[in-house]
Design an enzyme around this catalytic site. Structure first.
Site, PDB file in Angstrom:
ATOM      1  N   HIS A  94      48.699  47.243  65.815  1.00  0.00           N
ATOM      2  CA  HIS A  94      49.444  46.472  64.831  1.00  0.00           C
ATOM      3  C   HIS A  94      50.908  46.297  65.192  1.00  0.00           C
ATOM      4  O   HIS A  94      51.747  45.981  64.347  1.00  0.00           O
ATOM      5  CB  HIS A  94      49.256  47.055  63.428  1.00  0.00           C
ATOM      6  CG  HIS A  94      48.000  46.527  62.796  1.00  0.00           C
ATOM      7  ND1 HIS A  94      46.799  46.503  63.473  1.00  0.00           N
ATOM      8  CD2 HIS A  94      47.754  45.970  61.595  1.00  0.00           C
ATOM      9  CE1 HIS A  94      45.877  45.965  62.689  1.00  0.00           C
ATOM     10  NE2 HIS A  94      46.433  45.630  61.546  1.00  0.00           N
ATOM     11  N   ASP A 164      53.371  50.645  53.599  1.00  0.00           N
ATOM     12  CA  ASP A 164      52.838  49.733  52.587  1.00  0.00           C
ATOM     13  C   ASP A 164      51.375  49.388  52.832  1.00  0.00           C
ATOM     14  O   ASP A 164      50.677  48.934  51.928  1.00  0.00           O
ATOM     15  CB  ASP A 164      53.633  48.417  52.593  1.00  0.00           C
ATOM     16  CG  ASP A 164      55.055  48.607  52.133  1.00  0.00           C
ATOM     17  OD1 ASP A 164      55.362  49.682  51.581  1.00  0.00           O
ATOM     18  OD2 ASP A 164      55.862  47.683  52.321  1.00  0.00           O
ATOM     19  N   GLU A 280      61.160  49.943  45.898  1.00  0.00           N
ATOM     20  CA  GLU A 280      61.270  48.906  46.918  1.00  0.00           C
ATOM     21  C   GLU A 280      61.877  47.666  46.270  1.00  0.00           C
ATOM     22  O   GLU A 280      62.382  47.715  45.138  1.00  0.00           O
ATOM     23  CB  GLU A 280      59.888  48.572  47.539  1.00  0.00           C
ATOM     24  CG  GLU A 280      59.408  49.595  48.548  1.00  0.00           C
ATOM     25  CD  GLU A 280      58.356  49.052  49.533  1.00  0.00           C
ATOM     26  OE1 GLU A 280      58.146  47.820  49.588  1.00  0.00           O
ATOM     27  OE2 GLU A 280      57.751  49.873  50.259  1.00  0.00           O
TER      28      GLU A 280
HETATM   29  C1  LIG Z   1      50.423  44.407  57.996  1.00  0.00           C
HETATM   30  C2  LIG Z   1      51.358  45.486  58.486  1.00  0.00           C
HETATM   31  C3  LIG Z   1      52.073  46.238  57.582  1.00  0.00           C
HETATM   32  C4  LIG Z   1      52.942  47.235  58.005  1.00  0.00           C
HETATM   33  N1  LIG Z   1      53.625  47.957  57.075  1.00  0.00           N
HETATM   34  C5  LIG Z   1      54.448  48.947  57.489  1.00  0.00           C
HETATM   35  C6  LIG Z   1      55.156  49.736  56.537  1.00  0.00           C
HETATM   36  O1  LIG Z   1      55.065  49.533  55.337  1.00  0.00           O
HETATM   37  N2  LIG Z   1      55.962  50.730  56.994  1.00  0.00           N
HETATM   38  C7  LIG Z   1      56.075  51.012  58.329  1.00  0.00           C
HETATM   39  O2  LIG Z   1      56.777  51.965  58.670  1.00  0.00           O
HETATM   40  N3  LIG Z   1      55.441  50.270  59.248  1.00  0.00           N
HETATM   41  C8  LIG Z   1      54.641  49.240  58.857  1.00  0.00           C
HETATM   42  N4  LIG Z   1      53.999  48.479  59.792  1.00  0.00           N
HETATM   43  C9  LIG Z   1      54.296  48.702  61.231  1.00  0.00           C
HETATM   44  C10 LIG Z   1      53.471  49.816  61.835  1.00  0.00           C
HETATM   45  O3  LIG Z   1      53.951  51.073  61.427  1.00  0.00           O
HETATM   46  C11 LIG Z   1      53.548  49.725  63.345  1.00  0.00           C
HETATM   47  O4  LIG Z   1      52.941  48.544  63.763  1.00  0.00           O
HETATM   48  C12 LIG Z   1      52.969  50.919  64.063  1.00  0.00           C
HETATM   49  O5  LIG Z   1      53.028  50.622  65.430  1.00  0.00           O
HETATM   50  C13 LIG Z   1      51.564  51.351  63.646  1.00  0.00           C
HETATM   51  O6  LIG Z   1      50.566  50.509  64.109  1.00  0.00           O
HETATM   52  P1  LIG Z   1      49.344  51.031  65.033  1.00  0.00           P
HETATM   53  O7  LIG Z   1      48.807  52.305  64.571  1.00  0.00           O
HETATM   54  O8  LIG Z   1      48.446  49.888  65.114  1.00  0.00           O
HETATM   55  O9  LIG Z   1      50.093  51.325  66.425  1.00  0.00           O
HETATM   56  P2  LIG Z   1      50.005  50.519  67.791  1.00  0.00           P
HETATM   57  O10 LIG Z   1      50.564  49.175  67.600  1.00  0.00           O
HETATM   58  O11 LIG Z   1      48.643  50.617  68.349  1.00  0.00           O
HETATM   59  O12 LIG Z   1      50.998  51.392  68.681  1.00  0.00           O
HETATM   60  C14 LIG Z   1      52.390  51.409  68.427  1.00  0.00           C
HETATM   61  C15 LIG Z   1      53.113  52.228  69.513  1.00  0.00           C
HETATM   62  O13 LIG Z   1      52.794  53.604  69.356  1.00  0.00           O
HETATM   63  C16 LIG Z   1      52.129  54.079  70.492  1.00  0.00           C
HETATM   64  N5  LIG Z   1      51.033  54.921  70.032  1.00  0.00           N
HETATM   65  C17 LIG Z   1      49.906  54.548  69.376  1.00  0.00           C
HETATM   66  N6  LIG Z   1      49.157  55.615  69.090  1.00  0.00           N
HETATM   67  C18 LIG Z   1      49.809  56.692  69.583  1.00  0.00           C
HETATM   68  C19 LIG Z   1      49.534  58.087  69.615  1.00  0.00           C
HETATM   69  N7  LIG Z   1      48.422  58.593  69.081  1.00  0.00           N
HETATM   70  N8  LIG Z   1      50.424  58.897  70.205  1.00  0.00           N
HETATM   71  C20 LIG Z   1      51.568  58.401  70.747  1.00  0.00           C
HETATM   72  N9  LIG Z   1      51.881  57.097  70.756  1.00  0.00           N
HETATM   73  C21 LIG Z   1      51.006  56.253  70.177  1.00  0.00           C
HETATM   74  C22 LIG Z   1      51.650  52.869  71.255  1.00  0.00           C
HETATM   75  O14 LIG Z   1      51.554  53.104  72.642  1.00  0.00           O
HETATM   76  C23 LIG Z   1      52.718  51.859  70.933  1.00  0.00           C
HETATM   77  O15 LIG Z   1      53.817  52.001  71.773  1.00  0.00           O
HETATM   78  C24 LIG Z   1      53.124  47.463  59.393  1.00  0.00           C
HETATM   79  C25 LIG Z   1      52.423  46.686  60.320  1.00  0.00           C
HETATM   80  C26 LIG Z   1      51.539  45.701  59.880  1.00  0.00           C
HETATM   81  C27 LIG Z   1      50.837  44.880  60.893  1.00  0.00           C
END
Ligand SMILES: Cc1cc2nc3c(=O)[nH]c(=O)nc-3n(C[C@H](O)[C@H](O)[C@H](O)COP(=O)(O)OP(=O)(O)OC[C@H]3O[C@@H](n4cnc5c(N)ncnc54)[C@H](O)[C@@H]3O)c2cc1C
Ligand SMILES: *[C@@H]1O[C@H](CO)[C@@H](O)[C@H](O)[C@H]1NC(C)=O
Ligand SMILES: *[C@@H]1O[C@H](CO)[C@@H](O)[C@H](O)[C@H]1NC(C)=O
Length: 542
Positions: A94, A164, A280
């Site tokens: 994400h 969120d 918020e």
């Molecule tokens: C619809 C939506 C709503 C959101 N709302 C919020 C919110 O309210 N508050 C907020 O803080 N954020 C929010 N986000 C952002 C979100 O926190 C980030 O996108 C975050 O990266 C988590 O997504 P993911 O788990 O898919 O991580 P990814 O996108 O898969 O990874 C993000 C980064 O972390 C690294 N990573 C992934 N897993 C691990 C692991 N296990 N160990 C170490 N590194 C790792 C990856 O290599 C990459 O660099 C939102 C995103 C979306 C799309």
């Protein structure tokens, strides 16, 4: 079984051919004992994309880990091979700008699905992962927050601090911070972590906490995946509320709006009866947005006559607050809310209230997701911009951005809410502005091809650039949240005083710079080959 073996051999061949691995192939074979290494085109395609849909990088292979040991085996192989290859953990993909992608390396699909889904679900639902006595849950690094919530609720418990949206992975949000309306009170999610298991860039699987391997612990929290891969996180819990009173009130006066928000977050030290649980807010520059995708709060049965509040047609601000409660205390909740609301200065006729189960409140954005998906409006480019703005300059930001640069179309919700810096542990890797209170401003836009120029990716990307330039010119010292930069100079500027420490931690924990290269902070050490030339040709022959 035969196909699986074939697939594995194929994957290894692909790896060897491409990066000139000199490791013994049987070493890599052992690596897939628990899970699976895949070069299935659909796996590779998924790992090449993210929510932003603006960048693409194809890995050589995808690992569906069956255990934390799988993660360690792969990273160890990458670290110790003569030529090396990169490894990126992918949570739920994400990210906006390719942060979880890697070219010519291996992506680890931490959030399961795929063939190893069954194995991981066993890891996840292992008995004893919720401790009622210790008030914590042990979550797999790739676990989605929605699944963490479901399993803790079985014990009447829940994590304290949220995002969120719950279809994000534990490791992904902890690599950033994890913020929502509870952060003023409990800090970001990284403030509620007791302990982690981490596979470092050297391939060691280490347990860390404030007491044990504390440098690694603080480095990894907010560490953008640079120091290790989180395989387990121990997250602090509290008794779960049953219901939520969810209130929205409107302002046309920005200073009145921020004054009230700042007042509400100043109550963090008060007993729970004297404060809200969530604070918020969002900006309404476009009337269409009153029914924005993040919730259907203002439903047809609860219509908002904006024009009656906003006869001049200017920008409006909506404060969003909640109060959690147990059915047993339902009789005092109205009084508590009334007591707090009388201290606020919103437009008197603009109070909108709803009441719902705690889970439904936390999972509110998922409903909007389903609606957007059904209209084909979810899988579109998302040129999002998230900024931490120091409190002292928030009104300049309002004038320059909300009331000027944005115009009257925004293509998505704009969140704005303040947080208390003393709830953020300065030893972590995350960067915030240098003031006691700072605001999150989140421009969560979707690019669409509707024929309207203001909805295009180009227009929105330009606007983001304009906003950053405005802040720079006006000397507003913003910090990007979920930061995206492409040069090391920009990253040094982002980290400021913390750069030296961040760099040192990188040298200590991932000296070959093989992890999370999609963040574009460090390039891999020169012996890691980035050349993919010839590999595709060879593959098409085999
Ligand atoms: C619809 C939506 C709503 C959101 N709302 C919020 C919110 O309210 N508050 C907020 O803080 N954020 C929010 N986000 C952002 C979100 O926190 C980030 O996108 C975050 O990266 C988590 O997504 P993911 O788990 O898919 O991580 P990814 O996108 O898969 O990874 C993000 C980064 O972390 C690294 N990573 C992934 N897993 C691990 C692991 N296990 N160990 C170490 N590194 C790792 C990856 O290599 C990459 O660099 C939102 C995103 C979306 C799309
Ligand atoms: C806006 O609110 C501020 C802070 O409460 C107040 O000082 C100011 O007079 C208000 N402005 C208008 C135009 O009402
Ligand atoms: C929005 O802005 C455009 C261009 O600045 C203007 O022509 C239009 O009238 C505005 N619409 C509304 C509803 O204010």
């Amino acid at each position: 079984m035969a196909t699986k073996l074939l697939l594995i051999t194929f994957a290894i061949c692909r790896l060897i051919v491409t990066v000139g691995l000199t490791v013994d192939p049987t070493e890599l074979l052992r690596l897939v004992v628990d899970g699976q290494l895949s070069v299935d085109p659909s796996d590779v395609d998924t790992a090449s994309k993210d929510f932003g849909l603006m960048s693409r990088a194809e890995p050589l292979a995808v690992l569906h880990p069956g255990s934390a040991q799988d993660v360690a085996r792969l990273v160890r192989a990458a670290y110790s091979s003569a030529h090396g290859f990169t490894v990126s953990a992918r949570g739920h993909g994400h990210s906006i700008n390719g942060q979880a992608q890697t070219n010519n390396g291996v992506v680890i699909e931490m959030s399961g699905g795929g063939p190893s889904g069954r194995v991981m679900s066993r890891v996840r639902s292992g008995s004893g992962r919720v401790s009622e006595k210790g008030m914590y849950v042990d979550a797999w690094g790739g676990e989605l927050w929605i699944d963490v919530l479901r399993s803790t609720l079985e014990y009447g418990l829940a994590p304290k601090s949220w995002t969120d949206y719950l279809y994000l992975s534990v490791g992904g949000t902890l690599s950033n911070a994890g913020i929502s309306g509870q952060a003023f009170n409990h800090g970001p999610q990284i403030s509620s972590v007791d302990e982690l298991d981490v596979v470092t860039g050297r391939g060691e699987l280490l347990t860390c906490s404030e007491e044990k391997n504390s440098e690694l612990f603080h480095a990894v929290l907010g560490g953008l995946g640079q120091f290790g891969i989180i395989t387990r996180a121990r997250i602090a819990l509290e008794p779960a509320p049953q219901r939520v009173r969810w209130i929205r009130v409107l302002y046309s006066n920005f200073s009145a709006f921020t004054k009230d928000q700042e007042f509400l977050i100043s109550l963090h030290g008060q007993p729970s009866t004297h404060k809200f649980d969530y604070v918020e807010g969002f900006v309404i520059v476009d009337e269409g947005l009153i029914n924005n995708w993040r919730s259907s709060f203002f439903s047809p049965s609860n219509p908002v006559k904006i024009t009656s509040i906003n006869s001049q047609g200017g920008v409006l601000y909506c404060l969003e607050i909640t109060k959690n409660y147990h059915e047993s205390t339902a009789d005092t909740i109205d009084q508590e809310i009334e007591g707090l609301l009388t201290k606020l200065d919103f437009v008197p006729t603009s109070v909108f209230t709803t009441d719902l189960p705690y889970v439904d409140f936390l999972d509110r954005v998922h409903k909007a997701e389903l609606k957007l998906r059904s209209k084909g409006l979810w899988d579109v480019p998302h040129p999002w911009l998230n900024l931490f703005v120091p409190k002292s300059r928030i009104s300049d930001f309002d004038k320059g951005v909300f009331k000027s640069i944005l115009g009257n179309k925004t293509s998505g919700p704009i969140l704005i809410y303040p947080m208390n810096k003393d709830k953020w542990d300065q030893r972590s890797s995350v960067v915030t502005p240098d003031e006691d209170i700072f605001y999150l401003v989140a421009l969560l836009r979707s690019a669409l091809d509707t024929g309207d120029e203001t909805h295009t990716l180009e227009h929105l990307t330009n606007q983001n650039r304009q906003i950053l330039k405005f802040c720079d010119d006006a000397g507003i010292k913003v910090k990007q949240y979920l930061p995206h930069y492409t040069t090391q100079e920009e990253w040094m500027d982002h980290f400021g005083d913390k750069w030296g420490q961040f760099y040192q931690r990188k040298m200590d924990f991932d000296p070959r710079r093989i992890l999370a290269t999609g963040q574009r902070i460090f390039s891999p050490s020169s012996s890691v080959s980035f050349s993919n030339h010839g590999a595709d040709k060879l593959l098409s022959i085999s």
